[in-house]
Design a protein around this motif. Structure first.
Motif, mmCIF file in Angstrom:
data_model
loop_
_atom_site.group_PDB
_atom_site.id
_atom_site.type_symbol
_atom_site.label_atom_id
_atom_site.label_comp_id
_atom_site.label_asym_id
_atom_site.label_seq_id
_atom_site.Cartn_x
_atom_site.Cartn_y
_atom_site.Cartn_z
ATOM 1 N N PRO A 1 6.872 10.352 4.871
ATOM 2 C CA PRO A 1 7.773 9.365 4.271
ATOM 3 C C PRO A 1 7.379 7.934 4.652
ATOM 4 O O PRO A 1 6.960 7.687 5.773
ATOM 5 C CB PRO A 1 9.138 9.738 4.850
ATOM 6 C CG PRO A 1 8.816 10.336 6.192
ATOM 7 C CD PRO A 1 7.485 11.034 6.032
ATOM 8 N N ALA A 2 7.525 7.017 3.714
ATOM 9 C CA ALA A 2 7.108 5.627 3.904
ATOM 10 C C ALA A 2 8.002 4.920 4.917
ATOM 11 O O ALA A 2 9.163 5.265 5.103
ATOM 12 C CB ALA A 2 7.147 4.891 2.568
ATOM 13 N N GLY A 3 7.420 3.910 5.570
ATOM 14 C CA GLY A 3 8.179 3.113 6.518
ATOM 15 C C GLY A 3 8.943 1.988 5.830
ATOM 16 O O GLY A 3 8.792 1.734 4.635
ATOM 17 N N PHE A 4 9.759 1.308 6.623
ATOM 18 C CA PHE A 4 10.638 0.251 6.111
ATOM 19 C C PHE A 4 10.314 -1.054 6.821
ATOM 20 O O PHE A 4 10.249 -1.101 8.065
ATOM 21 C CB PHE A 4 12.098 0.647 6.360
ATOM 22 C CG PHE A 4 13.091 -0.429 6.023
ATOM 23 C CD1 PHE A 4 13.327 -0.788 4.707
ATOM 24 C CD2 PHE A 4 13.806 -1.083 7.026
ATOM 25 C CE1 PHE A 4 14.243 -1.782 4.391
ATOM 26 C CE2 PHE A 4 14.726 -2.066 6.718
ATOM 27 C CZ PHE A 4 14.948 -2.424 5.396
ATOM 28 N N ASN A 5 10.097 -2.127 6.044
ATOM 29 C CA ASN A 5 9.878 -3.462 6.603
ATOM 30 C C ASN A 5 11.220 -4.155 6.789
ATOM 31 O O ASN A 5 11.851 -4.549 5.809
ATOM 32 C CB ASN A 5 8.997 -4.292 5.672
ATOM 33 C CG ASN A 5 7.586 -3.758 5.573
ATOM 34 O OD1 ASN A 5 6.998 -3.337 6.569
ATOM 35 N ND2 ASN A 5 7.024 -3.763 4.371
ATOM 36 N N ASP B 1 0.832 -1.202 0.000
ATOM 37 C CA ASP B 1 0.000 0.000 0.000
ATOM 38 C C ASP B 1 0.864 1.249 0.000
ATOM 39 O O ASP B 1 1.951 1.277 0.597
ATOM 40 C CB ASP B 1 -0.918 0.020 1.231
ATOM 41 C CG ASP B 1 -1.892 -1.145 1.248
ATOM 42 O OD1 ASP B 1 -2.762 -1.192 0.357
ATOM 43 O OD2 ASP B 1 -1.761 -2.007 2.141
ATOM 44 N N THR B 2 0.367 2.285 -0.654
ATOM 45 C CA THR B 2 1.052 3.576 -0.643
ATOM 46 C C THR B 2 0.830 4.230 0.709
ATOM 47 O O THR B 2 -0.308 4.422 1.139
ATOM 48 C CB THR B 2 0.520 4.480 -1.764
ATOM 49 O OG1 THR B 2 0.705 3.824 -3.019
ATOM 50 C CG2 THR B 2 1.256 5.811 -1.778
ATOM 51 N N LEU C 1 2.428 -1.482 -4.254
ATOM 52 C CA LEU C 1 2.169 -2.373 -5.382
ATOM 53 C C LEU C 1 0.722 -2.330 -5.853
ATOM 54 O O LEU C 1 0.443 -2.499 -7.039
ATOM 55 C CB LEU C 1 2.566 -3.804 -5.004
ATOM 56 C CG LEU C 1 4.075 -4.062 -4.926
ATOM 57 C CD1 LEU C 1 4.361 -5.387 -4.260
ATOM 58 C CD2 LEU C 1 4.709 -4.020 -6.311
ATOM 59 N N LYS C 2 -0.210 -2.091 -4.951
ATOM 60 C CA LYS C 2 -1.616 -2.033 -5.365
ATOM 61 C C LYS C 2 -1.865 -0.836 -6.272
ATOM 62 O O LYS C 2 -2.540 -0.954 -7.304
ATOM 63 C CB LYS C 2 -2.521 -1.971 -4.137
ATOM 64 C CG LYS C 2 -2.535 -3.248 -3.310
ATOM 65 C CD LYS C 2 -3.416 -3.107 -2.084
ATOM 66 C CE LYS C 2 -3.400 -4.378 -1.237
ATOM 67 N NZ LYS C 2 -4.216 -4.226 -0.005
#
Length: 523
Positions: free
Chosen positions: A268-272, A263-264, A309-310
């Motif tokens: 800022p995006a998190g990190f897995n 998911d977007t 990715l979605k």
């Protein structure tokens, strides 16, 4: 339509050839600069031990170089034998860097390597050092042009499709050369090669020290490898981060798959750190998630989003639909090249032509396309997440483990007591294969993550293959794997044989403390 088995076998054969070839390449890239450092020490100090170090490690370098050339030549031939339509479609662009590599770099390194081995008694010390330096430059230039070609496959800049020739044509050579993806890939790859060379010398030197033989020779080799390796592994990590940034700019699908980012997120995006990707439901069943980190790495900002990715899938579904229109317009133009309206309409949508070509896997004519097939083609644009996610993380973990090893090796080298630390020497010895494993995993991420494209967003893999029989591919695949396995066994046998002999194979005898003081004047 090409059979899926033919495509899979063609990919498997090229992957096997490339991965065998890259067992030899990184050691060549790294060892050659260590030879430059060792020979420079010889020229500056006059101590013969440094000359013998250059000659001994150069012997192992030469074995590796010879076998690397053998596998590399076969790899280039496969573009014509197994990927004929690819070569036709993009040969004007892809062929240029490879031709320059052969004319500029390969001839240089091949000539200099001959002078390196046979010029010791015919050239002065400085002349021979210049030969070694030119050999190193040639080796790295070779990597540069090959990675420029590969970088263009990842980010096809400086070219556009021509409906008259039905090929991609070069429009800006310098855009191809200075492609950010290619430049980042070059510095990251050669730095990984430097780590491999340093680990090779560090490991074998540790083996000598653990056995108490050729101690002074091994100590000097260990110190040089520790310093060079520490600088190199730092470069790999820093430049790997830069390579990840360029992936985020040019290949957001690959980046999202590497991070299992479905998911977007709000920037800022998190990190897995680790996760259990569930590809069927497009989610992670469990994840250790650190906020903000991925956004900072992937965008160098606090407010720029990284698509999940979605959202990428939905966007690619739109591009597939536009691509179908582009293919239909292309067919109309082929029938009537003077149709100005069709040409104008095609120019508006030709950027998505490759997405329309994805459907050639399922239908012969765009008139047979259904919404369900468009959905299927869009889903094809997403590589499998699980192998990319875990391969990338193992590669990164190995990188930081090698950083710790080289850092400690350098620290104890400065203190001068590394030879009295058997745990460190054993660590270095057992870590010998790790740079190769990390490099192979890096290439897996780069190439597998680009699927289903040979040229990202332009030419699907299933359209790139030659018209071959499945039986011939099985036969050639078995032949290549068998032949390369023999070459690998030969290399390992020769490497182990001469490594066990040590510098004594040069006729110099064993190196004790007094021998290390021998200077050119007493040689």
């Amino acid at each position: 339509m090409v059979s899926e088995q033919l495509v899979d076998l063609s990919r498997l054969q090229f992957a096997a050839t490339a991965m065998y070839h890259f067992l030899f390449v990184p050691l060549t890239l790294g060892m050659v600069w260590l030879l430059v450092i060792m020979e420079s020490a010889y020229v500056m100090t006059g101590k013969v031990i440094y000359k013998d170090m250059t000659r001994f490690w150069g012997k192992l370098f030469g074995i590796n170089f010879a076998l690397g050339v053998t596998t590399g030549i076969t790899l280039e031939f496969q573009f014509g034998t197994n990927w004929a339509y690819y070569s036709h479609y993009v040969g004007d662009i892809f062929g240029a860097p490879l031709a320059i590599e052969g004319l500029m770099a390969f001839f240089l390194e091949s000539t200099m390597i001959g002078l390196f081995f046979f010029g010791w008694d015919r050239l002065s010390r400085r002349q021979h050092l210049l030969v070694t330096l030119l050999m190193a430059i040639g080796t790295n230039l070779s990597a540069l042009w090959i990675l420029i070609a590969n970088g263009w496959m990842q980010n096809p800049v400086g070219a556009e499709f021509s409906f008259e020739t039905m090929r991609m044509e070069l429009t800006d050579f310098w855009a191809v050369v200075f492609n950010p993806d290619a430049q980042a890939k070059f510095v990251h790859t050669v730095s990984a090669g430097y780590v491999t060379g340093a680990m090779f010398v560090l490991s074998i030197s540790s083996w000598y020290l653990l056995r108490g033989r050729d101690v002074e020779f091994a100590k000097r080799s260990f110190r040089i490898a520790a310093a060079f390796g520490f600088a190199s592994v730092c470069s790999v990590i820093v430049l790997g981060d830069e390579s990840g940034y360029t992936v985020g700019e040019a290949q957001q699908t690959k980046l999202a798959a590497m991070e299992a980012m479905w998911d977007t997120e709000t920037a800022p995006a998190g990190f897995n750190v680790i996760a259990l990707p569930n590809e069927a439901d497009m989610k992670n069943d469990w994840a250790l998630h650190i906020p903000y980190v991925m956004g900072l790495i992937g965008t160098r900002s606090l407010d720029k989003e990284l698509p999940g990715l979605k959202d990428i899938l939905a966007h690619n579904r739109t591009r597939v639909e536009t691509g179908v229109a582009a293919v239909k317009l292309l067919e109309k133009l082929r029938a009537d090249p003077q149709d100005a309206a069709a040409r104008e309409a095609f120019d508006r949508v030709k950027a998505d032509l490759g997405f329309g070509l994805l459907l050639k896997k399922y239908v012969r004519s765009m008139d047979e396309v259904t919404p369900e097939l468009m959905d299927r083609a869009a889903r094809d644009t997403l590589p499998r997440v699980t192998p990319l996610f875990w391969t990338f993380r193992i590669m990164v973990a190995l990188g930081f483990a090698m950083l710790a090893l080289f850092g400690l090796a350098l620290w104890y080298s400065v203190k001068g007591d590394f030879a009295q630390r058997p745990w460190l020497l054993r660590w270095a010895l057992w870590f010998l294969p790790m740079p190769w494993i990390a490099s192979e995993m890096g290439w897996f991420v780069a190439e597998y993550g680009r699927q289903p494209w040979t040229i990202y967003g332009v030419l699907p893999t299933h359209l790139s293959v030659s018209t071959l029989s499945v039986d011939s591919l099985y036969g050639s695949l078995a032949g290549f794997v068998g032949f390369y396995t023999v070459l690998l066994v030969v290399e390992m046998y020769l490497m182990v044989k001469f490594a066990r002999q040590g510098p004594g194979s040069l006729g110099t005898g064993r190196y004790d403390h007094e021998a290390s003081r021998t200077t050119l004047a007493h040689a």
